[in-house]
Write an enzyme that holds these catalytic residues in place. Structure first.
Site, PDB file in Angstrom:
ATOM      1  N   GLY A   3      -0.306 -19.729  35.777  1.00 49.43           N
ATOM      2  CA  GLY A   3      -0.806 -20.845  35.046  1.00 49.43           C
ATOM      3  C   GLY A   3      -0.900 -21.086  33.730  1.00 49.43           C
ATOM      4  O   GLY A   3      -0.753 -22.077  32.656  1.00 49.43           O
ATOM      5  N   ASP A 183      -7.278 -15.141  38.828  1.00 50.20           N
ATOM      6  CA  ASP A 183      -6.739 -14.123  37.532  1.00 50.20           C
ATOM      7  C   ASP A 183      -5.561 -14.085  37.052  1.00 50.20           C
ATOM      8  O   ASP A 183      -4.578 -15.816  36.779  1.00 50.20           O
ATOM      9  CB  ASP A 183      -6.741 -12.589  38.539  1.00 50.20           C
ATOM     10  N   VAL A 185      -2.654 -13.455  36.628  1.00 46.20           N
ATOM     11  CA  VAL A 185      -1.443 -13.679  36.287  1.00 46.20           C
ATOM     12  C   VAL A 185      -0.508 -14.610  38.415  1.00 46.20           C
ATOM     13  O   VAL A 185      -0.052 -14.897  38.526  1.00 46.20           O
ATOM     14  CB  VAL A 185      -0.086 -12.615  37.580  1.00 46.20           C
ATOM     15  N   LYS A 186      -2.189 -15.184  38.527  1.00 44.72           N
ATOM     16  CA  LYS A 186      -2.509 -16.538  39.292  1.00 44.72           C
ATOM     17  C   LYS A 186      -1.402 -17.763  39.032  1.00 44.72           C
ATOM     18  O   LYS A 186      -1.498 -18.020  37.807  1.00 44.72           O
ATOM     19  CB  LYS A 186      -3.538 -16.894  40.119  1.00 44.72           C
ATOM     20  N   THR A 187      -1.046 -18.550  39.398  1.00 43.97           N
ATOM     21  CA  THR A 187      -1.230 -19.908  39.793  1.00 43.97           C
ATOM     22  C   THR A 187      -1.366 -20.377  38.961  1.00 43.97           C
ATOM     23  O   THR A 187      -1.090 -20.709  37.828  1.00 43.97           O
ATOM     24  CB  THR A 187      -0.064 -20.552  41.168  1.00 43.97           C
TER      25      THR A 187
END
Ligand SMILES: *Cc1c(COP(=O)(O)O)cnc(C)c1O
Length: 399
Positions: A3, A183, A185-187
């Site tokens: 995101g 976190d 690197v999540k979408t």
């Protein structure tokens, strides 16, 4: 995938509203905060979005797993079944609560194999954690049916699949509870952060109290200092800045998923020309959050040859059979029982090994993971990245 690709004025505005109050703590400060309760608002928005009755924000996806297991009453002597393809956080949380993680094979959904799940249930099994890896669903209906038959609750680790659905219903709402990670690197991301969702009010209340030292959050004349407590807890509280970020990111989630679906389709079209290629089984293409694109070759050697061509052309794919953080055989700290604790806990108790984790224990998963290649799907796909990837896939198709 992440995101942060779409951070903009919305995130800035949300965060500034917190700074304007000066209050970073989610509880208390009634007068100074001017009605700004970002974490509380984020919880409400996330519950509404997923269709769950309740949501509890915490500091991370790992904390969400731990808090949910604590709220479910899981502890020492218990076994919790999860899958051998997941991030280490899933079984770290199980170990941290005192229980033993037991691992199942994955099938071509790249998620929990329900047939193997049934074989691994014992009288000690106190929870089952299917993981919706790489943005797409586990066979949650079959898993839930088996769990119900044995009277065992299901916790869905939905860390990688926020916004994904199965026939219109959000992942994370099929089981007793679902956990999420935000976190970096999540979408959708809040930098660090997590959430537990549930329709069970008692379970939610347990989460709410456990993540805040056991505070019962009842209004007392003495404020927080006068609150009651009915059990011991810990501190996994989310802060207001994260709640503010979460509100801005949640509002963008469906658009991010739509962009990922579009980009995944472009990759898939090109990959379908590779000789012998098949695709990961996606139970609901429309509900796929499309954060990753996974394709399979007939065997490990074939996959290695294809990936060499992709690498030589600047677009190498991930082979989780080789990756050391997401797949059982490479978790040498688990299989080797490595811990800081002087007496070997959590791998040993009273001088004895609690369980032997044989690296060879999941042959069916290895067979699949070793011949599976995976691309992360970006939210924003530049023309340059698209052209490099499409060219690499075309070279692999010409093999
Ligand atoms: C990221 C992740 C977690 C842990 O989330 P954090 O917020 O990084 O602690 C748990 N499970 C899975 C499957 C994940 O991918």
């Amino acid at each position: 995938m992440p995101g942060f690709e779409v951070f903009g004025e919305e995130e800035k505005q949300q965060v500034l509203e917190v700074f304007d109050t000066g209050i970073l703590f989610r509880y208390e400060f009634g007068e100074q905060r001017n009605g700004v309760y970002k974490v509380r608002e984020f919880e409400k928005a996330f519950a509404d979005y997923t269709g769950a009755a309740h949501a509890q924000a915490v500091t991370s996806g790992t904390a969400a797993l731990k808090v949910a297991l604590a709220a479910m009453g899981v502890g020492i002597g218990d076994e919790v079944i999860t899958q051998g393809f997941t991030f280490v956080a899933t079984w770290e949380a199980i170990l941290d609560i005192g229980a033993l993680p037991i691992f199942t094979e994955v099938d071509e959904t790249l998620n929990m194999d329900p047939v193997d799940l049934e074989k691994k249930i014992t009288e000690k099994t106190k929870a089952i954690i299917p993981v919706h890896m790489l943005g797409a669903p586990a066979r949650i209906h079959e898993i839930k049916a088996i769990a119900d038959k044995h009277g065992i609750p299901v916790l869905e680790d939905t860390a990688q699949a926020a916004g994904a659905r199965l026939n219109g219903q959000h992942l994370g709402t099929f089981g007793t509870c679902g956990t999420f990670s935000f976190d970096s690197v999540k979408t959708m991301t809040t930098g660090e952060g997590g959430m537990v969702i549930s329709n069970d009010e008692t379970l939610w209340r347990n989460c709410s109290e456990y993540q805040d030292h056991g505070h019962d959050h009842a209004v007392n004349p003495g404020g927080r200092g006068g609150e009651g407590r009915s059990f011991v807890g810990f501190n996994y509280r989310m802060m207001e800045l994260q709640g503010a970020m979460g509100l801005a990111q949640l509002a963008k989630l469906d658009d991010m998923i739509a962009a990922q679906q579009k980009h995944k389709a472009i990759f898939k079209e090109a990959a379908s020309k590779i000789s012998g290629v098949t695709f990961r089984e996606i139970l609901d293409e429309q509900g796929d959050s499309a954060t990753f694109f996974a394709f399979m070759l007939p065997d490990k050697e074939h996959a290695a040859r294809v990936n060499q061509v992709l690498r030589d052309n600047g677009a190498g794919a991930i082979n989780f059979g080789e990756n050391s953080w997401h797949f059982y055989p490479s978790w040498e700290h688990l299989t080797g029982g490595k811990t800081l604790c002087h007496n070997g806990w959590p791998f040993e108790a009273h001088g004895k090994r609690r369980f032997i984790y044989d690296p060879e224990a999941l042959p069916a998963s290895s067979e699949i993971m070793n011949r599976t290649l995976v691309y992360q799907v970006p939210v924003k796909l530049s023309d340059a990245q698209r052209d490099v990837t499409l060219n690499a896939l075309a070279q692999a198709a010409a093999l």
